[in-house]
Scaffold this motif. Sequence first.
Motif, mmCIF file in Angstrom:
data_model
loop_
_atom_site.group_PDB
_atom_site.id
_atom_site.type_symbol
_atom_site.label_atom_id
_atom_site.label_comp_id
_atom_site.label_asym_id
_atom_site.label_seq_id
_atom_site.Cartn_x
_atom_site.Cartn_y
_atom_site.Cartn_z
ATOM 1 N N UNK A 220 43.441 32.505 45.393
ATOM 2 C CA UNK A 220 43.563 32.867 46.808
ATOM 3 C C UNK A 220 43.182 34.338 47.013
ATOM 4 N N UNK A 221 43.562 35.190 46.065
ATOM 5 C CA UNK A 221 43.177 36.594 46.192
ATOM 6 C C UNK A 221 41.657 36.742 46.241
ATOM 7 N N UNK A 222 40.969 36.052 45.315
ATOM 8 C CA UNK A 222 39.510 36.152 45.279
ATOM 9 C C UNK A 222 38.898 35.618 46.578
ATOM 10 N N UNK A 223 39.470 34.535 47.087
ATOM 11 C CA UNK A 223 38.968 33.972 48.342
ATOM 12 C C UNK A 223 39.146 34.981 49.484
ATOM 13 N N UNK A 224 40.261 35.704 49.469
ATOM 14 C CA UNK A 224 40.469 36.696 50.535
ATOM 15 C C UNK A 224 39.509 37.870 50.407
ATOM 16 N N UNK A 225 39.238 38.274 49.184
ATOM 17 C CA UNK A 225 38.241 39.335 48.990
ATOM 18 C C UNK A 225 36.883 38.879 49.550
ATOM 19 N N UNK A 226 36.557 37.612 49.295
ATOM 20 C CA UNK A 226 35.275 37.077 49.778
ATOM 21 C C UNK A 226 35.233 37.104 51.312
ATOM 22 N N UNK A 227 36.350 36.750 51.940
ATOM 23 C CA UNK A 227 36.391 36.781 53.416
ATOM 24 C C UNK A 227 36.170 38.198 53.935
ATOM 25 N N UNK A 228 36.748 39.170 53.235
ATOM 26 C CA UNK A 228 36.576 40.561 53.662
ATOM 27 C C UNK A 228 35.104 40.985 53.618
ATOM 28 N N UNK A 229 34.392 40.458 52.611
ATOM 29 C CA UNK A 229 32.975 40.808 52.467
ATOM 30 C C UNK A 229 32.166 40.413 53.696
ATOM 31 N N UNK A 230 32.572 39.314 54.314
ATOM 32 C CA UNK A 230 31.790 38.771 55.415
ATOM 33 C C UNK A 230 32.299 39.196 56.791
ATOM 34 N N UNK A 231 33.359 40.015 56.817
ATOM 35 C CA UNK A 231 33.969 40.372 58.099
ATOM 36 C C UNK A 231 33.811 41.879 58.350
ATOM 37 N N UNK A 232 32.937 42.232 59.307
ATOM 38 C CA UNK A 232 32.675 43.660 59.573
ATOM 39 C C UNK A 232 33.942 44.417 60.017
ATOM 40 N N UNK A 233 34.950 43.675 60.472
ATOM 41 C CA UNK A 233 36.200 44.343 60.860
ATOM 42 C C UNK A 233 37.024 44.713 59.636
ATOM 43 N N UNK A 234 36.646 44.159 58.492
ATOM 44 C CA UNK A 234 37.458 44.403 57.314
ATOM 45 C C UNK A 234 36.683 44.827 56.067
ATOM 46 N N UNK A 235 35.361 44.761 56.096
ATOM 47 C CA UNK A 235 34.656 45.038 54.834
ATOM 48 C C UNK A 235 34.689 46.511 54.411
ATOM 49 N N UNK A 236 35.098 47.393 55.321
ATOM 50 C CA UNK A 236 35.287 48.808 54.946
ATOM 51 C C UNK A 236 36.495 48.979 54.008
ATOM 52 N N UNK A 237 37.342 47.953 53.902
ATOM 53 C CA UNK A 237 38.529 48.048 53.056
ATOM 54 C C UNK A 237 38.234 47.811 51.576
ATOM 55 N N UNK A 238 37.034 47.278 51.295
ATOM 56 C CA UNK A 238 36.747 46.827 49.931
ATOM 57 C C UNK A 238 36.473 47.993 48.991
ATOM 58 N N UNK A 239 37.095 47.960 47.832
ATOM 59 C CA UNK A 239 36.739 48.932 46.796
ATOM 60 C C UNK A 239 36.600 48.178 45.480
ATOM 61 N N UNK A 240 35.822 48.728 44.577
ATOM 62 C CA UNK A 240 35.558 48.016 43.333
ATOM 63 C C UNK A 240 36.842 47.871 42.507
ATOM 64 N N UNK A 241 37.778 48.794 42.701
ATOM 65 C CA UNK A 241 39.017 48.719 41.916
ATOM 66 C C UNK A 241 39.851 47.476 42.271
ATOM 67 N N UNK A 242 39.653 46.936 43.490
ATOM 68 C CA UNK A 242 40.319 45.675 43.831
ATOM 69 C C UNK A 242 40.021 44.630 42.760
ATOM 70 N N UNK A 243 38.762 44.646 42.299
ATOM 71 C CA UNK A 243 38.322 43.634 41.336
ATOM 72 C C UNK A 243 38.767 43.970 39.918
ATOM 73 N N UNK A 244 38.675 45.263 39.568
ATOM 74 C CA UNK A 244 39.026 45.612 38.184
ATOM 75 C C UNK A 244 40.529 45.395 37.939
ATOM 76 N N UNK A 245 41.353 45.540 38.991
ATOM 77 C CA UNK A 245 42.787 45.307 38.822
ATOM 78 C C UNK A 245 43.092 43.845 38.497
#
Lengths: 285, 285
Positions: free
Chosen positions: B177-202
């Motif tokens: 579910x976490x990965x799915x939410x990260x994917x949703x953020x990628x496609x949402x201009x209201x939220x894609x500014x929140x993405x950082x690579x450390x989200x994934x490394x964690x």
Amino acid sequence: MADYRKAFRAEPGGKINLGKHDPSFTGKHDSEESAKKELAAYGDELFKQQGLLYAEHKRSVLVVLQGLDAAGKDGTIKHCFTVLNPQGVSVVGFKQPTAEELAHDFLWRIHPHAPGKGYISIFNRSHYEDVLVTRVHKLIDKATWTERYKRIRDFEALLAENGTTVLKFFLHISPEEQLARFAQRLDDPKRNWKISESDYSERALWDKYIEAFEDAIAATSVEDAPWYVIPSDHKWFRNLAVSQIMANTMEDLKLAYPKPTVDLDDIRRKYHAAEAEEKPGKKKG
Amino acid sequence: MADYRKAFRAEPGGKINLGKHDPSFTGKHDSEESAKKELAAYGDELFKQQGLLYAEHKRSVLVVLQGLDAAGKDGTIKHCFTVLNPQGVSVVGFKQPTAEELAHDFLWRIHPHAPGKGYISIFNRSHYEDVLVTRVHKLIDKATWTERYKRIRDFEALLAENGTTVLKFFLHISPEEQLARFAQRLDDPKRNWKISESDYSERALWDKYIEAFEDAIAATSVEDAPWYVIPSDHKWFRNLAVSQIMANTMEDLKLAYPKPTVDLDDIRRKYHAAEAEEKPGKKKG
């Protein structure tokens, strides 16, 4: 649609005669019912603008609420600002200063509560108490309150320079409406614990308060931090006016979501490629 | 009606195996639609209880929100707590400590944000970070985190003794579910500014985080400050569970409006006698 910013703004550089502002004004609306839809729309807009403010993280908003007892400061917060996400707003009430606060300049206790980037702060009473109640009760002289007007202008200019939009609302009620509200409190067990005898004794100073407000508003209403004199005998109209002014002011900031700080395609390739092939599809909702 | 306090409370003195708690649990509800009415009712109850808490001015409520990235801490605040009057609630986010904070004990930056009488505080992350992220990244050893569990229990016991009800929510999601939410953020201009690579490394540390949560929850879930493990793969169910637990907990406090501090009849006689004779009746609404 009526533009309440134009209608109620205390013009910078002008004088104010509150006797000429009708506290029972309701414009084209004749009842709460007729204003309901508009009020809800401003609430939705405010919630949306707050989300943008928080995301953009460049600007902030400071709302100052002032008015005589029972003018509706608490009610304005409840009815105009409960729509906001509490994560992006903080309400600060300024009551009688403590001994430590009195040992400092009058802005010392205020400054820490200035809103950070992305945030809205709402002051329920404010630094203006120090040119109002202190003046009316003769704790300071004219030279002091005149000097304080200048300090307030400087302080608010500092905030504005740093990206803070300052809005100041004077909630204007008539003495008759105040007495009527006190009477309602007497009969309402949810509110009669709020009553104190000093509410009544302060009424004898009504004209002094009005004079102090007129001078303070005239001296501190500037382009970057205007005062609005809000007709507040009708609570629903007060809510409508404050909400419209807030929503329109924030819309004019043209807030925007920030750009991503990472390469989105790169992230997709690196971490979401496998997922795209085998979609789980097990979610309920 | 299901009692989510019973269903999700981490029993004091017990062990926790998060693998046995299904993050996609939704009980008798199978969709957001079916939960909507209940959620709205808990929201109304919360708003009412908050008014009582504020008026009574004897007790306070502290909500701690913890969870892995994208578990929904921000979303819970937005969807469960926007119903609250901002005058009675403050949300505090605890991010990377500053140099000054690191120069003090780990509770030093937390304590000033404990809620005062009448108020609700919501911690978005909290003092628990100091037994979670610090442990997972090997900044502290076992002796230190074990000692900190005791300090946390003592700290929360102090708050409870002073009238603070402490509720702690672990928002439990699955790694998928976490990965799915990260994917949703990628496609949402209201939220894609929140993405950082450390989200994934964690994500590589997922099991370590779960272990740290299991130990922390088991060591600090006590009668006066229980942890609730909230199934959070479905946002709407998470909102429903948190809202119900908050509303029911506050109802159980049996909050009440305080008694008036003045003699109401005396006030009526002295200040409202004239008014009773000549009712103005000029009001519009």
